[in-house]
Write an enzyme that holds these catalytic residues in place. Structure first.
Site, PDB file in Angstrom:
ATOM      1  N   ASP A 115     -67.564  24.260  39.102  1.00  0.00           N
ATOM      2  CA  ASP A 115     -68.561  25.008  39.785  1.00  0.00           C
ATOM      3  C   ASP A 115     -70.236  25.428  38.768  1.00  0.00           C
ATOM      4  OD1 ASP A 115     -70.063  26.569  41.482  1.00  0.00           O
ATOM      5  OD2 ASP A 115     -68.850  28.310  40.111  1.00  0.00           O
TER       6      ASP A 115
ATOM      7  N   ASP B 179     -72.419  28.726  38.536  1.00  0.00           N
ATOM      8  CA  ASP B 179     -72.708  29.833  38.242  1.00  0.00           C
ATOM      9  C   ASP B 179     -71.322  30.764  38.869  1.00  0.00           C
ATOM     10  OD1 ASP B 179     -75.383  29.676  38.357  1.00  0.00           O
ATOM     11  OD2 ASP B 179     -75.094  29.444  40.801  1.00  0.00           O
TER      12      ASP B 179
HETATM   13  C1  BG6 Z   1     -73.801  29.904  43.746  1.00  0.00           C
HETATM   14  C2  BG6 Z   1     -73.392  31.663  43.755  1.00  0.00           C
HETATM   15  O1  BG6 Z   1     -73.421  29.054  43.160  1.00  0.00           O
HETATM   16  O2  BG6 Z   1     -75.058  29.109  44.118  1.00  0.00           O
HETATM   17  C3  BG6 Z   1     -74.143  31.854  44.394  1.00  0.00           C
HETATM   18  O3  BG6 Z   1     -72.310  31.560  43.277  1.00  0.00           O
HETATM   19  C4  BG6 Z   1     -76.018  31.621  45.596  1.00  0.00           C
HETATM   20  O4  BG6 Z   1     -74.420  33.032  44.314  1.00  0.00           O
HETATM   21  C5  BG6 Z   1     -76.107  29.746  45.124  1.00  0.00           C
HETATM   22  O5  BG6 Z   1     -76.149  32.273  46.035  1.00  0.00           O
HETATM   23  C6  BG6 Z   1     -76.665  29.765  45.842  1.00  0.00           C
HETATM   24  O6  BG6 Z   1     -77.958  29.655  44.291  1.00  0.00           O
HETATM   25  P1  BG6 Z   1     -79.711  29.513  44.180  1.00  0.00           P
HETATM   26  O7  BG6 Z   1     -79.568  28.946  43.490  1.00  0.00           O
HETATM   27  O8  BG6 Z   1     -79.724  27.986  44.927  1.00  0.00           O
HETATM   28  O9  BG6 Z   1     -79.955  30.276  45.069  1.00  0.00           O
HETATM   29 MG    MG Z   2     -69.250  30.092  40.948  1.00  0.00          MG
END
Ligand code: BG6
Ligand code: MG
Length: 213
Positions: free
Chosen positions: A8, A10
């Site tokens: 993953d 984030d």
């Molecule tokens: C995930 C995060 O990896 O990505 C979430 O854990 C986030 O918190 C999701 O909402 C979508 O991310 P983005 O960057 O497309 O807004």
């Molecule tokens: Mg994550």
């Protein structure tokens, strides 16, 4: 036998989970309610629009679709101000070394994330070429805990799901890995990541033994 590792993004490769929280909390505050870190756990791993739905539910708000689109765009624009300042120094401790260890051992490596900002982030932190496959929020139609993101990654790597191991910081991501037929190592706190097959606080001491535990 594990032949591929799927990470993953984030909260695993980089601490953007914090930036997501700050941006969502600002949005909640602008809408007139508070948003706790406990509530934020429900957003981890969840797509942008699904995250907004959860946040609005917490605030007891029901809004029309055009307004929801505008709010998610505002949150993303706020989030991007944090991302723009990121550098290689923001890669979480031990991650780059562990990726090198895996690569040297012949392991295939993929990114499996719900984020649509993944390529921007990888570019900023200098890891654009670190993955054999990148599956991001632009390639999936079903958000975690649906297993789609990890199944596409396994397919990209040419591996069976049972030969892949997922690294996740989110409860929804752990469920997605298990529904994909993969084992999952949780990155974070065991009391939150109870369903992971194994939990580590970070990658500082991560080595090959961790992969075939
Ligand atoms: C995930 C995060 O990896 O990505 C979430 O854990 C986030 O918190 C999701 O909402 C979508 O991310 P983005 O960057 O497309 O807004
Ligand atoms: Mg994550």
């Amino acid at each position: 036998m594990i032949r591929g590792c799927i990470f993953d993004l984030d909260g695993v490769i980089v601490d953007t989970a914090r930036y997501h929280y700050l941006a969502w909390r600002k949005l909640a505050n602008d809408l007139g309610f508070d948003f706790s870190e406990e509530n934020n756990e429900r957003l981890k791993g969840v797509s942008r629009m699904d995250s907004l739905e959860i946040l609005l539910e917490v605030g007891g708000l029901s809004l029309p679709d055009p307004q929801k689109l505008a709010l998610s765009a505002a949150k993303n624009s706020d989030y991007l101000t944090y991302i723009e300042k990121m550098t290689q120094a923001d890669v979480l401790p031990g991650v780059t070394r562990f990726l090198d260890v895996l690569r040297s051992a012949g392991m295939k490596i993929a990114l499996g994330t719900a984020s649509k900002n993944a390529l921007t982030i990888l570019h900023r932190i200098g890891l654009s070429n670190a993955f054999d496959s990148i599956v991001d929020g632009n390639r999936v139609t079903k958000a975690k805990p649906n297993p789609e993101v990890f199944l596409i990654a396994a397919d990209d790597l040419g591996l069976e799901p049972c030969n892949c191991l997922v690294f996740e910081d989110a409860v929804a991501g752990i469920e997605a890995a298990h529904r994909a037929g993969m084992k999952c190592i949780g990155i974070g706190r065991p009391e939150i990541l109870r369903k992971a097959d194994h939990v580590i606080p970070d990658f500082i001491n991560a080595n090959l033994e961790l992969v075939n535990f």
